[in-house]
Design an enzyme around this catalytic site. Sequence first.
Site, PDB file in Angstrom:
ATOM      1  CE1 TYR A   1      36.478  41.373  27.992  1.00 43.06           C
ATOM      2  CE2 TYR A   1      36.394  43.618  27.157  1.00 43.06           C
ATOM      3  CZ  TYR A   1      37.118  42.478  27.475  1.00 43.06           C
ATOM      4  OH  TYR A   1      38.475  42.467  27.299  1.00 43.06           O
TER       5      TYR A   1
ATOM      6  CE  LYS B   1      42.423  31.244  17.331  1.00 43.29           C
ATOM      7  NZ  LYS B   1      43.792  31.178  16.817  1.00 43.29           N
TER       8      LYS B   1
ATOM      9  CG  ASP C   1      46.308  33.429  16.080  1.00 41.16           C
ATOM     10  OD1 ASP C   1      45.526  33.951  15.257  1.00 41.16           O
ATOM     11  OD2 ASP C   1      46.461  32.205  16.158  1.00 41.16           O
TER      12      ASP C   1
ATOM     13  CG  ASP D   1      40.055  45.622  26.416  1.00 39.48           C
ATOM     14  OD1 ASP D   1      40.670  46.698  26.462  1.00 39.48           O
ATOM     15  OD2 ASP D   1      39.623  45.041  27.432  1.00 39.48           O
TER      16      ASP D   1
ATOM     17  CG  ASP E   1      45.630  48.481  26.271  1.00 38.26           C
ATOM     18  OD1 ASP E   1      44.782  49.284  25.848  1.00 38.26           O
ATOM     19  OD2 ASP E   1      45.869  48.300  27.486  1.00 38.26           O
TER      20      ASP E   1
END
Length: 359
Positions: free
Chosen positions: A142, A191, A223, A247, A251
């Site tokens: 970001y 990852k 994942d 992020d 959620d």
Amino acid sequence: MNKKITVLKGDGIGPEIVDEALKVLDKIGEKFGHTFDKDFVDIGGASIDKFGVPITDEGLERCKNCDSVLLGAVGGPKWDVIDPAKRPEKALLKVRSELGLFANLRPTKMFAQLKGASPLKETGIKDGLDLMMVRELTGGIYFGEHKTFEQNGEEAASDLMFYSEHEIERIGRVAFETARKRGKKVHSVDKANVLDSSKLWRKVMHRLAEEYSDVEYSDILVDNTAMQLIRNPGQFDVIVTENMFGDILSDEASMLTGSIGMMPSASLSSSTLGMYEPIHGSAPDIAGMNIANPLGTILSVAMMLRYSFDMIEEADAVEKAVDEVLTDGYRTGDIAGKDENVKKVTCSEMGDLVCSKLG
Ligand code: NAD
């Protein structure tokens, strides 16, 4: 004690839920003999409409010169059409980076009273659910370089995911220290089978894991984490991860509890200055209807009392009051479910109920 709080109500349901949280804060002040001075600053669409920018430089200064910041939410369809560089959400990135808010703590707690509201019901949450997501907030993709360019006669775009050792180490320390005060277990999400930034992330985390040998440590791929959060979320205590993974995963985790409206968050810097906000957005679909759930914002105030002001008893009192109101069967629409015995209340009634439990 006297504390100065910069209040950013924002857009949509922001003003409604923040008003309820401020009611609770004032009640705490009354009960425990503190004063909380509030400085109201426009942010997001509200600021764009007045000043043409999502937050003014002066507003930003007022966020820096206080003891803590309370935020509602920003954004809405009205501002979706304007230049992306000037959208309401840009204000959040600006406040986070200017205040050095590098650590985002998101507790995901299943209130036993709301078990029926979780899509997993008893299956995936049989061991209960109380995890803390520690998300890096001022680095990663970001904040890396964004570019759109032409290549081989077509449009192309790239976003850079960048991390340096010190950025990883300071968020890692927040995670290990947090775990020491909870279940003494850290899962570090990356990852590393594909990304160099993740390989570095893992290397630094392993170094810290040796230093914090009293904390049980595991690596887990992002994942797999997405899958394990649904399959067996009770296995997690503290999850630490980079900005974008955090992020998305937080959620996902929020939905395990039944409603995004219940979830608080704290964004912390290396000083006691923090920003506290519910994890949800401005919910334009229910704005102005007095039906939003204010508990995520009220619980964010509890985090503010705990983490910025070291008012542990006061924070416990707010969390206990929320618990009691739920035990009494009061629910806003999002957590009411189909149970006929629950008492459906509005946003402001929920705020009043929490205050009444505080005496
Ligand atoms: P959202 O979180 O605003 O809403 C998603 C769904 O959850 C909606 O159905 C909404 O009604 C419901 N909901 C959210 N909070 C609730 C609450 N307290 N009580 C009851 N129901 C609640 O997400 P979205 O619809 O994707 O985004 C709406 C706007 O918010 C967009 O402009 C987005 O950019 C912005 N946004 C802001 C923030 C922030 O300010 N931190 C975070 C996420 C999204």
